[in-house]
Write an enzyme that holds these catalytic residues in place. Structure first.
Site, PDB file in Angstrom:
ATOM      1  N   LYS A  60      -3.883  -6.671   9.190  1.00 32.39           N
ATOM      2  CA  LYS A  60      -4.366  -5.316   9.538  1.00 32.39           C
ATOM      3  C   LYS A  60      -3.647  -4.813  10.793  1.00 32.39           C
ATOM      4  CE  LYS A  60      -8.792  -5.866   7.239  1.00 32.39           C
ATOM      5  NZ  LYS A  60      -8.782  -7.334   7.007  1.00 32.39           N
ATOM      6  N   PRO A  65       5.084   1.297  16.853  1.00 30.40           N
ATOM      7  CA  PRO A  65       6.084   0.924  15.844  1.00 30.40           C
ATOM      8  C   PRO A  65       6.853  -0.350  16.167  1.00 30.40           C
ATOM      9  CG  PRO A  65       6.103   3.293  16.168  1.00 30.40           C
ATOM     10  CD  PRO A  65       5.162   2.740  17.201  1.00 30.40           C
TER      11      PRO A  65
END
Ligand code: NUP
Length: 212
Positions: A60, A65
């Site tokens: 998860k 980024p």
């Protein structure tokens, strides 16, 4: 007709290998996550490789980024075939996960609506639908949607179409039945109802048959 994915949330290598070996032939993939990996290290992926089915890392992922890309590198470097990421960090974070997965020859699944009751606070409804659209735009391979709310999973299927997969947790311990969602999804995810069963193979077999 849906595949069967085992959520192998046991602790320690011995128990993980025991359950995976017991379920041999009944599973289409094994999903590992923090409970197992924090107790064994990522080397558990190689230990489970004997199962000869894909191992999907349910981490998860939810970060910037660059960090997401670094996490993907480790996951795929360890031998995983897929990763599960969150989408709520935004389109750039999600794109980093999808792109890093594809760069490593892996697949990326995106949590859209979660299966537990608390999902109704944030991870459901319009938010889930936005994340499903974002997953599709990012080129993700599939989404995670709840067996506990089949009507919501049907709605999310309508958003992503038939070219992406849906894997669906909530069957068994969380109260859903395979028959609730199998027509909307590509795979059901089952954890406790298999690995806590007295006979995990028999339990897995029954879920596999019922998911067909
Ligand atoms: O919405 C989600 N619900 C959920 O249960 C997204 C998930 N990834 N999961 C995972 O599925 C959860 O972390 C666990 O590994 C598995 C369900 O396990 P069980 O309830 O069948 O034991």
């Amino acid at each position: 007709m849906a595949d069967l994915l085992l959520a192998l949330d046991v602790k320690g290598k011995a128990e993980a290998v025991r359950v995976a070996a017991a379920c041999a032939g009944e599973l289409d993939a094994i999903k590992i996550g923090y409970p197992l990996v924090l107790s064994t290290g990522l080397g558990i992926v190689k230990d489970l490789a004997k199962s000869e089915i894909p191992i999907i890392a349910d981490f998860k992922v939810a970060d910037i980024p660059n960090t997401n890309s670094l996490i993907c590198e480790e996951v795929f470097g360890a031998g995983c075939a897929g990763i599960i990421t969150h989408a709520f960090c935004g389109s750039d974070s999600l794109a980093a996960c999808v792109d890093a997965s594809h760069d490593h020859g892996g697949v990326c699944f995106v949590v859209c609506e979660m299966s537990h009751p608390g999902a109704l606070d944030f991870l459901s409804g319009e938010n889930a639908e936005r994340m499903a659209r974002m997953a599709k735009a990012a080129g993700a391979d599939g989404i995670i949607a709840p067996a506990t709310r089949p009507e919501r999973t049907a709605t999310l299927r309508g958003i992503i179409g038939s070219s992406m997969k849906i894997y669906s947790p909530g069957v068994g311990a969380q109260g859903a039945q395979p028959e609730d969602v199998k027509k909307y999804v590509d795979g059901i995810i089952v954890g406790r109802a298999i690995y806590e069963a007295a006979d995990p193979k028999a339990a897995a077999h029954e879920f596999r048959v019922r998911a067909r």
